[in-house]
Design an enzyme around this catalytic site. Sequence first.
Site, short mmCIF file in Angstrom:
data_model
loop_
_atom_site.label_atom_id
_atom_site.label_comp_id
_atom_site.label_asym_id
_atom_site.label_seq_id
_atom_site.Cartn_x
_atom_site.Cartn_y
_atom_site.Cartn_z
N LYS A 32 0.86 -1.35 0.06
CA LYS A 32 -0.16 0.29 0.09
C LYS A 32 0.80 1.26 0.07
CE LYS A 32 -3.85 -2.44 0.22
NZ LYS A 32 -4.63 -2.67 -1.23
N ARG A 33 2.16 1.01 -0.48
CA ARG A 33 3.26 2.28 -0.46
C ARG A 33 3.17 2.78 0.83
NH1 ARG A 33 3.04 -1.01 -4.29
NH2 ARG A 33 2.93 -0.62 -6.20
N ALA A 70 3.09 7.25 1.08
CA ALA A 70 2.19 7.68 0.08
C ALA A 70 1.00 8.61 0.92
CB ALA A 70 1.16 6.68 -0.82
N LEU A 72 -1.78 9.81 3.76
CA LEU A 72 -3.21 9.32 4.39
C LEU A 72 -3.81 7.92 3.56
CD1 LEU A 72 -5.62 9.56 6.30
CD2 LEU A 72 -6.50 11.20 4.40
N LEU A 74 -5.92 6.94 1.67
CA LEU A 74 -7.22 7.29 0.87
C LEU A 74 -8.10 6.05 0.86
CD1 LEU A 74 -5.19 9.15 -1.89
CD2 LEU A 74 -6.34 10.09 0.02
N GLY A 119 0.77 13.16 3.71
CA GLY A 119 0.98 12.91 4.87
C GLY A 119 2.38 12.29 5.00
N GLU A 122 4.37 14.91 5.64
CA GLU A 122 4.40 15.68 7.02
C GLU A 122 5.07 14.47 8.23
OE1 GLU A 122 -0.19 15.56 6.82
OE2 GLU A 122 0.10 17.57 7.14
N GLU A 142 -2.90 16.80 -1.68
CA GLU A 142 -4.29 17.06 -0.93
C GLU A 142 -4.97 18.07 -1.84
OE1 GLU A 142 -1.30 17.21 0.40
OE2 GLU A 142 -1.41 16.08 2.49
N ARG A 145 -6.81 16.22 -4.52
CA ARG A 145 -7.67 14.95 -3.90
C ARG A 145 -9.18 15.69 -3.34
NH1 ARG A 145 -4.98 11.27 -6.62
NH2 ARG A 145 -2.86 10.91 -5.86
N GLY A 150 -3.50 17.67 7.28
CA GLY A 150 -4.07 17.55 8.58
C GLY A 150 -3.07 17.15 9.62
C1 1HE Z 1 -2.84 3.63 -1.38
C2 1HE Z 1 -2.05 4.87 -1.16
C3 1HE Z 1 -3.04 5.96 -0.29
C4 1HE Z 1 -1.19 3.86 -2.71
N1 1HE Z 1 -3.80 5.44 0.28
N2 1HE Z 1 -3.77 3.30 -0.66
N3 1HE Z 1 -1.26 10.91 -1.17
C5 1HE Z 1 -1.57 10.72 -2.43
O1 1HE Z 1 -2.31 11.39 -3.07
C6 1HE Z 1 -0.76 9.60 -3.01
C7 1HE Z 1 -1.79 8.37 -3.47
N4 1HE Z 1 -0.57 7.58 -4.06
C8 1HE Z 1 -0.15 7.73 -5.26
O2 1HE Z 1 -0.13 8.61 -5.95
C9 1HE Z 1 0.64 6.31 -5.87
O3 1HE Z 1 -0.01 5.39 -5.03
C10 1HE Z 1 2.14 6.29 -5.51
C11 1HE Z 1 2.98 7.47 -6.37
C12 1HE Z 1 2.43 6.42 -3.92
C13 1HE Z 1 2.96 5.04 -5.98
O4 1HE Z 1 2.46 4.79 -7.46
P1 1HE Z 1 2.37 3.00 -7.58
O5 1HE Z 1 2.13 3.16 -9.26
O6 1HE Z 1 3.74 2.39 -7.41
O7 1HE Z 1 1.31 2.35 -6.85
P2 1HE Z 1 -0.07 2.34 -7.11
O8 1HE Z 1 -0.75 1.10 -8.24
O9 1HE Z 1 -0.91 3.71 -7.18
O10 1HE Z 1 -0.89 1.75 -5.67
C14 1HE Z 1 -0.30 0.40 -5.21
C15 1HE Z 1 -1.20 0.24 -4.29
O11 1HE Z 1 -1.10 1.01 -3.05
C16 1HE Z 1 -2.96 0.20 -4.27
O12 1HE Z 1 -3.59 -0.77 -3.74
P3 1HE Z 1 -4.02 -2.12 -4.25
O13 1HE Z 1 -4.62 -2.72 -3.27
O14 1HE Z 1 -4.94 -1.60 -5.59
O15 1HE Z 1 -2.77 -2.87 -4.90
C17 1HE Z 1 -3.08 1.67 -3.98
O16 1HE Z 1 -4.44 2.06 -3.76
C18 1HE Z 1 -2.49 1.55 -2.91
N5 1HE Z 1 -2.19 3.00 -2.46
N6 1HE Z 1 -1.30 5.13 -2.08
C19 1HE Z 1 -4.23 4.05 0.32
N7 1HE Z 1 -2.41 7.04 -0.12
C20 1HE Z 1 -3.87 13.71 7.64
S1 1HE Z 1 -4.13 14.58 6.11
C21 1HE Z 1 -3.01 13.88 5.05
C22 1HE Z 1 -3.49 14.12 3.91
C23 1HE Z 1 -2.98 13.36 2.85
O17 1HE Z 1 -2.17 12.65 3.08
S2 1HE Z 1 -3.72 13.37 1.36
C24 1HE Z 1 -2.98 11.77 0.53
C25 1HE Z 1 -2.13 12.02 -0.48
#
Ligand code: 1HE
Length: 268
Positions: A32-33, A70, A72, A74, A119, A122, A142, A145, A150
């Site tokens: 889940k990265r 990666a 929070l 999501l 996050g 963060e 964020e 999205r 937070g």
């Molecule tokens: C996740 C998450 C996640 C991956 N929550 N499951 N964060 C983001 O917007 C980043 C979102 N993630 C990405 O942009 C990409 O996943 C990555 C660049 C980090 C990695 O890409 P990649 O191609 O290696 O992986 P993928 O195919 O996108 O994901 C692989 C798996 O990880 C997949 O799960 P699967 O069960 O379908 O295999 C994804 O769903 C899972 N995964 N990232 C949940 N973030 C206190 S407030 C804080 C606010 C925030 O942090 S906003 C979040 C910003």
Amino acid sequence: MTIDITTLALTNIALTLHDDGVLVATLNRPAKRNALDEASIEDLVTLFSTIPRAGVRAVVLAAEGEHFCAGLDLVEHHQADRSPAEFMHLCLRWHEAFNKMEYGGVPIIAALKGAVVGGGLELASSAHIRVADASTYFALPEGQRGLFTGGGATIRVAGLVGKARMIDMMLTGRVYQGQEAMDVGLAQYLVEGSSFDRALELARAAARNLPLSNFAICSAISHLGNMSGLDAAYAESVIAGVVNTQPDARARLEAFANKTAARVRPTD
Ligand code: 1HE
């Protein structure tokens, strides 16, 4: 009584304690990265609440897989359909963990690679030193999205890069990497090889300092930064009174006085 840190029951963080007191804490949810679900945040709270009482001299915060973190979880957030109050309380747990890191008094060196986003940034910004490698990239997605930070980015990421750059990162999804990420302050080291190896080296160097000096460096500087200049100067002198007279420092001062201690020289 010193706690054996390796006996902590953690779900998503693996621990390895080295002989010199350096603890390697590895985010261990690569499928889940290393996204931060509630269990991961509770692991961070437990770990960093315990470390100051466990004799740990320095921490390498590392990650399994290609990406540091990666942000929070999501998917969990989507499925949990949280109320405003529930999410506020979750954010307070993030702050509990990250404040324990920044103010805990034990040096934390983050070994960054791949995505350090949302996050995840963060989390990285709560460490005391950030080491990036060629694969490392930083972003605050964020805005894209439909979310907002937070977990302290408005304080720590803005503190690193400045308010204007943070706003740009959030409005436009701007990604920083390589030398540019260094230049804006997101990392203190950029290495050609493995960020983990350099982070371990740095942690080992920090672990050779006296724990009370490290406590002041990794706690007092942040606390003093929250005070008025007048109060910070007063508190700094009180802390220096305690640290600079510690009995354990006598041997180091004596070595300097009798010319056996290493001198400070420019690096090659
Ligand atoms: C996740 C998450 C996640 C991956 N929550 N499951 N964060 C983001 O917007 C980043 C979102 N993630 C990405 O942009 C990409 O996943 C990555 C660049 C980090 C990695 O890409 P990649 O191609 O290696 O992986 P993928 O195919 O996108 O994901 C692989 C798996 O990880 C997949 O799960 P699967 O069960 O379908 O295999 C994804 O769903 C899972 N995964 N990232 C949940 N973030 C206190 S407030 C804080 C606010 C925030 O942090 S906003 C979040 C910003």
